[in-house]
Design a protein around this motif. Structure first.
Motif, PDB file in Angstrom:
ATOM      1  N   PRO B 205       0.814  -1.218   0.000  1.00  0.00           N
ATOM      2  CA  PRO B 205       0.000   0.000   0.000  1.00  0.00           C
ATOM      3  C   PRO B 205       0.848   1.269   0.000  1.00  0.00           C
ATOM      4  O   PRO B 205       1.949   1.282   0.562  1.00  0.00           O
ATOM      5  N   VAL B 206       0.351   2.305  -0.642  1.00  0.00           N
ATOM      6  CA  VAL B 206       0.997   3.620  -0.605  1.00  0.00           C
ATOM      7  C   VAL B 206      -0.094   4.673  -0.418  1.00  0.00           C
ATOM      8  O   VAL B 206      -1.123   4.630  -1.095  1.00  0.00           O
ATOM      9  N   ILE B 207       0.148   5.591   0.514  1.00  0.00           N
ATOM     10  CA  ILE B 207      -0.752   6.745   0.652  1.00  0.00           C
ATOM     11  C   ILE B 207      -0.298   7.825  -0.323  1.00  0.00           C
ATOM     12  O   ILE B 207       0.867   8.237  -0.319  1.00  0.00           O
ATOM     13  N   LEU B 272      -3.427   2.048  -3.763  1.00  0.00           N
ATOM     14  CA  LEU B 272      -3.159   3.481  -3.642  1.00  0.00           C
ATOM     15  C   LEU B 272      -4.286   4.082  -2.813  1.00  0.00           C
ATOM     16  O   LEU B 272      -5.464   3.937  -3.155  1.00  0.00           O
ATOM     17  N   ILE B 273      -3.891   4.738  -1.731  1.00  0.00           N
ATOM     18  CA  ILE B 273      -4.879   5.417  -0.884  1.00  0.00           C
ATOM     19  C   ILE B 273      -4.760   6.900  -1.206  1.00  0.00           C
ATOM     20  O   ILE B 273      -3.899   7.610  -0.674  1.00  0.00           O
ATOM     21  N   ILE B 297      -8.332   3.531  -3.480  1.00  0.00           N
ATOM     22  CA  ILE B 297      -9.286   4.217  -2.600  1.00  0.00           C
ATOM     23  C   ILE B 297      -9.114   5.705  -2.896  1.00  0.00           C
ATOM     24  O   ILE B 297      -7.992   6.208  -2.860  1.00  0.00           O
ATOM     25  N   HIS B 298     -10.184   6.392  -3.203  1.00  0.00           N
ATOM     26  CA  HIS B 298     -10.049   7.806  -3.572  1.00  0.00           C
ATOM     27  C   HIS B 298     -10.962   8.652  -2.691  1.00  0.00           C
ATOM     28  O   HIS B 298     -12.183   8.577  -2.794  1.00  0.00           O
ATOM     29  N   VAL B 299     -10.333   9.460  -1.841  1.00  0.00           N
ATOM     30  CA  VAL B 299     -11.074  10.412  -1.005  1.00  0.00           C
ATOM     31  C   VAL B 299     -11.025  11.771  -1.681  1.00  0.00           C
ATOM     32  O   VAL B 299      -9.935  12.297  -1.963  1.00  0.00           O
TER      33      VAL B 299
END
Lengths: 189, 584
Positions: B205-207, B272-273, B297-299
């Protein structure tokens, strides 16, 4: 926008219409604040995002503070959701929903100045579509027809041999059918 | 109380909490400039209207408050279109007031008339043409609400002269009523739950931290999330400083000129966060080849960003801080155990990432003897000889990339630049606005020679208003980034990029504008010059750093290329990077 009034619609035309659509045309209905420049904002958004307007009809709703806009968009190469989301970002747009043809009633009004040496033949054609002759003189007639846009296309083709001297169509308007589900929150589009 | 429209405008700005505005008067806005004299609001007089807009942006960047600018009609309005567009692209809250010819003259091609609302429709979040002075308080209140809520952005108010002169009965609205504008801050619990599942099972995972985190003031929440889940963070150009560069989990800047590890970690991630970033083409390269194995995940507070470039697996609409805090709450075990216990084993990935960091650091070589002076060396010396919380402001081009790469950003709101629009000339006025907003901080503009020549006149405003900014020009005598592309992609055919090292005389120009001017030609002179500049607090300082013309920005992903094809440059071992250690 009052074209549907005063015309006699056949039972077929008042039914929920599910005639075949051109596959890339989608219908959006937007309720917008009836304010200066709103149409320019919408047209500008379509142009700068590369969305292609096929037809557009605008008029005030029963509440004159708001207008209802029916936009038919050619979504070829465009994400339909993007169109709705970008439109919804405009501050003056109250809500936006897509109207699926199978769930909607669609109408369009056509006024045409046609060759009418044989007025009876012209009348025969348009009466098939519930149309009427509004004016006639010197071998020409002005006719009015309100119908589903696909039927209007057929009517137009049938009138062409008489000579279509001037043609004005309004672009389609549409309402969600009474038995269709309501997708949008807020004001009903 | 009866007020003129002009008085009502100024009073409405005061009621909106405005402390500072940037502007320049002229014919159609003259009525409003009279009550400026009586207002509590500080007005900073600029030399060009573009400067007013960029100053307001710099102010907004560092304070989090909306920037306010006021200019007249016609050419003044067109001059502020660039800052409006810049703010629109980078989601900067601005309220810009323009004068307009009298209502009766609109549409007649009157002197200094232009269709300002028409021109700015495409580059503002919303705009208004005021037709009734009684509307002014309502419109101003709405403008600030729209500019600062949801996805922030610029709002323009066009005010005809006769409306400014007409009388109205003063009131101030308790609330705004905008039925078509209801930004969603709160996040959907089901989407959070789906995101948590993806985070739990991700092995790589990567933010992907974007500017939206800064707008949402979510730096602390981000740090808590990253540390709790032990996930690496890349900070985009708009998000530099939101996560400390010195943090063990920070991978730095991704994208076209990002470092190898940040670019490659995103490219090879399985999750990808994305927190408040927008899959900009400068980050993704060719989107068809971007992070091919990653779930997303897309905020974003703007739902239109979901699926605009990349279709997310989980779309979370809402405020980035609210979303991150919801993720933290959902990921934190109730039994007091470590959150990482519930996550997939990532030890192999962590070791791969630290291997890249070790093998492919950003690098350059400053030759001994001090010549030629390397721009990266200048940035490093500025970094090391200024306070840690110094605010750094950049223009656009090579100097901007070197500043982002070689500065160490450890605090949010210490980096101001033009990311989306890429506006040359941004740095000097934006630095002035930043210094007005944070007079307690040292503000350094790191600028290019081409950029500096576009807006340098605002240093006269800074001298006149006693705003002591510092400007370091990385002067390579060229439009350097264009030159770099011509060297790499146009067979070294340099077309219209040479600016001359000696014209203008930057020291003479700085002094003529009331600044201290210093020239630096070798590495040995760098630190003494910075020390001298830092000691000046009563006027602006300009240092003309004469840097190596041949130096290029690396790494580089060629435009439209895949991030797999990153070029490390002469200092890096490109073959190893491209073929060797990277797992496929």
């Amino acid at each position: 926008m009052s074209g549907a009034q005063g015309t006699n619609l056949s039972p077929e035309e008042t039914a929920v219409v599910s005639l075949p659509q051109e596959p890339d045309l989608h219908i959006f209905a937007a309720i917008v604040e009836n304010k200066f420049g709103v149409l320019a904002r919408i047209a500008g958004l379509f142009s700068r995002r590369g969305f292609n307007i096929f037809s557009l009809a605008v008029a005030p709703t029963a509440d004159p503070e708001y207008s209802r806009i029916t936009i038919v968009v050619d979504v070829h190469n465009t994400d339909v959701n993007q169109i709705a989301k970008q439109l919804d970002k405009l501050v003056n747009v109250i809500n936006i929903s897509e109207l699926h043809p199978s769930d909607s009633l669609e109408r369009e009004l056509m006024l045409a100045r046609v060759g009418a040496v044989d007025l009876e033949a012209v009348t025969d054609v348009i009466s098939e579509y519930g149309g009427e002759v509004l004016d006639q003189a010197d071998g020409e007639a002005i006719v009015s027809v309100s119908a589903h846009p696909d039927r209007l296309d057929r009517c137009e083709r049938q009138l062409r041999p008489f000579g279509l001297h001037v043609l004005q169509r309004t672009g389609r308007i549409a309402l969600r059918a009474l038995d269709a589900d309501e997708p949008a929150v807020g004001m009903t589009a | 109380m009866e007020l003129t429209g002009a008085q009502a405008l100024m009073r409405s700005l005061e009621m909106s909490g405005v402390e500072v505005m940037f502007g320049l008067p002229g014919g159609a806005i003259l009525p409003v400039y009279d009550p400026v004299l009586d207002s509590s609001i500080r007005h900073v007089l600029v030399r060009h209207e573009q400067g007013a807009g960029h100053m307001a942006q710099g102010y907004a960047h560092v304070t989090g408050k909306p920037g306010v600018a006021m200019v007249t009609s016609g050419p003044a309005a067109t001059n502020i279109v660039t800052p409006l567009c810049d703010a629109f692209m980078d989601s900067i809250p601005l309220v810009v007031v323009t004068g307009q010819v009298a209502m009766s003259a609109i549409g007649s091609d009157a002197f200094q008339e232009c269709d300002t609302t028409g021109i700015t429709m495409a580059v503002t979040k919303h705009n208004y043409l005021v037709t009734d002075p009684a509307d002014i308080p309502r419109i101003v209140a709405e403008a600030f609400h729209i500019a600062t809520t949801g996805r922030p952005g610029p709002v323009l108010i066009d005010l005809p002269k006769d409306v400014s002169n007409a009388m109205m009965t003063w009131y101030w609205p308790d609330s705004v009523d905008l039925p078509g504008y209801q930004p969603q801050r709160d996040v959907d619990a089901a989407a959070i739950a789906e995101a948590v599942q993806l985070i739990r099972t991700a092995e790589r995972p990567v933010i992907y931290a974007g500017g939206g985190l800064l707008k949402a003031r979510a730096a602390e929440a981000l740090r808590e999330l990253a540390e709790m889940c032990d996930i690496h963070v890349v900070t985009t150009l708009m998000a530099r400083g939101v996560f400390p560069d010195r943090h063990r989990l920070c991978l730095g800047m991704p994208g076209m000129h990002g470092n190898y590890t940040a670019v490659t970690a995103m490219q090879q991630a399985d999750l990808l966060i994305n927190l408040g970033a927008r899959f900009d083409d400068r980050v993704t390269g060719n989107p068809a080849h971007f992070a091919p194995d990653a779930k997303v995940i897309h905020v974003d507070i703007d739902p239109a960003e979901h699926g605009k470039v990349r279709v997310p697996d989980v779309a979370i609409v809402g405020d980035a801080k609210v979303a991150v805090e919801a993720l933290i709450a959902a990921l934190r075990p109730s039994d007091g155990s470590a959150a990482t216990d519930a996550l997939a084993d990532r030890s192999a990935w962590k070791s791969t990432v630290s291997g890249w960091q070790e093998q492919f650091p950003l690098s350059y070589d400053q030759p001994s003897g001090g010549h030629p002076l390397k721009p990266q060396y200048v940035v490093e010396q500025l970094r090391d000889h200024t306070p840690d919380d110094t605010i750094v402001v950049a223009g656009v081009g090579q100097h901007q990339m070197w500043a982002s790469q070689f500065w160490q950003f450890d605090y949010p709101y210490t980096w101001v630049n033009s990311g989306g629009l890429g506006t040359m000339g941004f740095a000097v006025p934006a630095a002035i606005g930043a210094k007005v907003g944070r007079p307690d901080r040292t503000v350094w503009a790191i600028d290019g020679d081409g950029c500096f020549q576009m807006t340098a006149q605002e240093l006269i405003s800074a001298s006149a208003e006693n705003i002591p900014v510092k400007v370091g020009i990385l002067n390579n005598a060229y439009l350097g980034m264009v030159r770099q592309w011509q060297e790499l992609f146009y067979a070294e055919r340099y077309s219209e990029v040479y600016l001359s090292a000696d014209h203008p005389d930057y020291v003479g120009w700085a002094e003529a504008m009331g600044c201290v001017g210093i020239r630096v030609e070798s590495a040995e002179e760098v630190v003494p010059a910075i020390t001298k500049a830092n000691a000046v607090n009563d006027r602006p300082v300009v240092i003309d750093f004469r840097v190596d013309t041949d130096e290029k920005v690396y790494p580089m992903v060629p435009a439209g290329g895949s991030n797999d094809d990153i070029i490390l440059g002469p200092e890096g071992d490109a073959d190893a990077a491209l073929k060797g250690t990277a797992p496929s």
